[in-house]
Scaffold this motif. Structure first.
Motif, PDB file in Angstrom:
ATOM      1  N   THR A 114      12.452 -34.477  11.806  1.00 45.64           N
ATOM      2  CA  THR A 114      11.342 -33.604  12.180  1.00 45.64           C
ATOM      3  C   THR A 114      11.320 -33.577  13.711  1.00 45.64           C
ATOM      4  O   THR A 114      12.211 -34.128  14.355  1.00 45.64           O
ATOM      5  N   ASP A 115      10.291 -32.982  14.278  1.00 47.70           N
ATOM      6  CA  ASP A 115      10.214 -32.953  15.743  1.00 47.70           C
ATOM      7  C   ASP A 115      10.211 -34.350  16.348  1.00 47.70           C
ATOM      8  O   ASP A 115      10.791 -34.572  17.394  1.00 47.70           O
ATOM      9  N   ARG A 116       9.570 -35.317  15.670  1.00 46.06           N
ATOM     10  CA  ARG A 116       9.454 -36.675  16.219  1.00 46.06           C
ATOM     11  C   ARG A 116      10.176 -37.741  15.423  1.00 46.06           C
ATOM     12  O   ARG A 116      10.447 -38.818  15.950  1.00 46.06           O
ATOM     13  N   GLY A 158      -0.565 -38.460  12.853  1.00 49.08           N
ATOM     14  CA  GLY A 158       0.014 -37.391  12.042  1.00 49.08           C
ATOM     15  C   GLY A 158       1.354 -37.717  11.411  1.00 49.08           C
ATOM     16  O   GLY A 158       2.017 -36.834  10.867  1.00 49.08           O
ATOM     17  N   GLU A 160       3.587 -35.578   8.598  1.00 47.14           N
ATOM     18  CA  GLU A 160       4.899 -35.094   9.032  1.00 47.14           C
ATOM     19  C   GLU A 160       6.017 -35.626   8.133  1.00 47.14           C
ATOM     20  O   GLU A 160       6.878 -34.878   7.663  1.00 47.14           O
ATOM     21  N   PRO A 215       8.972 -28.535   8.121  1.00 47.11           N
ATOM     22  CA  PRO A 215       8.780 -29.475   9.209  1.00 47.11           C
ATOM     23  C   PRO A 215      10.111 -30.020   9.720  1.00 47.11           C
ATOM     24  O   PRO A 215      10.140 -30.816  10.632  1.00 47.11           O
TER      25      PRO A 215
END
Length: 184
Positions: A7-9, A108, A112, A172
């Motif tokens: 995911t983004d993180r 979050g 996520e 995501p």
């Protein structure tokens, strides 16, 4: 090729036999224990047995639990398994659940990681829905679940999200599942 989700993180990778101590540290953190139905730490032997079944599930069925990494450090895990008897839905239906270490609550990550795992499982296995079971007293999990696009409450503890709702919400994932990806 190793299945990994990004995911983004976060990076999600299948759990392996070497993850026992990490999973115990997350699951048996006192604040996590307080959210469980038993209110007790999970014994090492029981977690080892669960981990063995999860690894076997990956090998035989192509689904199982994910270890969630943030900047290379384990922060959570995502359970992906058949829901079993007594849920009121098909016992072979897939349930997704997330356990986050308390040091990372409120950021979050449960949402996520859970969405990434849910999207992966509906896409790879062609499922039309996944489920989540949440204790009605677990306010943090209920708040996270309320943010899931298209989630539908079936009873006091069981929630459903359809593949269609997951697709409408967008993925995501920033990379395709099934690709070998280096750690973030």
């Amino acid at each position: 090729m190793t299945l990994r989700l990004r995911t983004d993180r976060l990076l999600l990778r299948p759990v392996d036999e070497d993850d026992l101590d990490v999973l115990l540290a997350i699951r048996n953190a006192p604040d996590v224990v307080a959210t469980t139905s038993t209110g007790e730490p999970l014994p090492r032997k029981r977690m080892a047995d669960q981990l063995s079944r999860r690894c076997k599930s990956w090998r035989e069925q192509g689904l199982g639990s994910w270890l969630v990494l943030l900047e290379g450090d384990p922060v959570a895990y995502v359970e992906v398994a058949p829901i079993g008897e007594g849920s009121g839905v098909d016992p072979e239906a897939i349930e997704v659940g997330v356990v986050v270490h308390p040091d990372h609550w409120g950021k979050g990550m449960a949402l996520e990681a859970g969405l990434a795992a849910a999207r992966d499982i509906v896409d790879r296995l062609g499922l039309d829905r996944v489920y989540a079971g949440v204790d009605p007293d677990n306010e943090k999990s209920l708040r996270a679940l309320a943010k899931v696009p298209g989630v539908r409450r079936l009873d006091d503890e069981l929630y459903e999200v359809t593949a269609e709702a997951l697709h409408r919400a967008g993925s995501p994932l920033s990379a395709l599942p099934g690709q070998d990806m280096p750690p973030p």
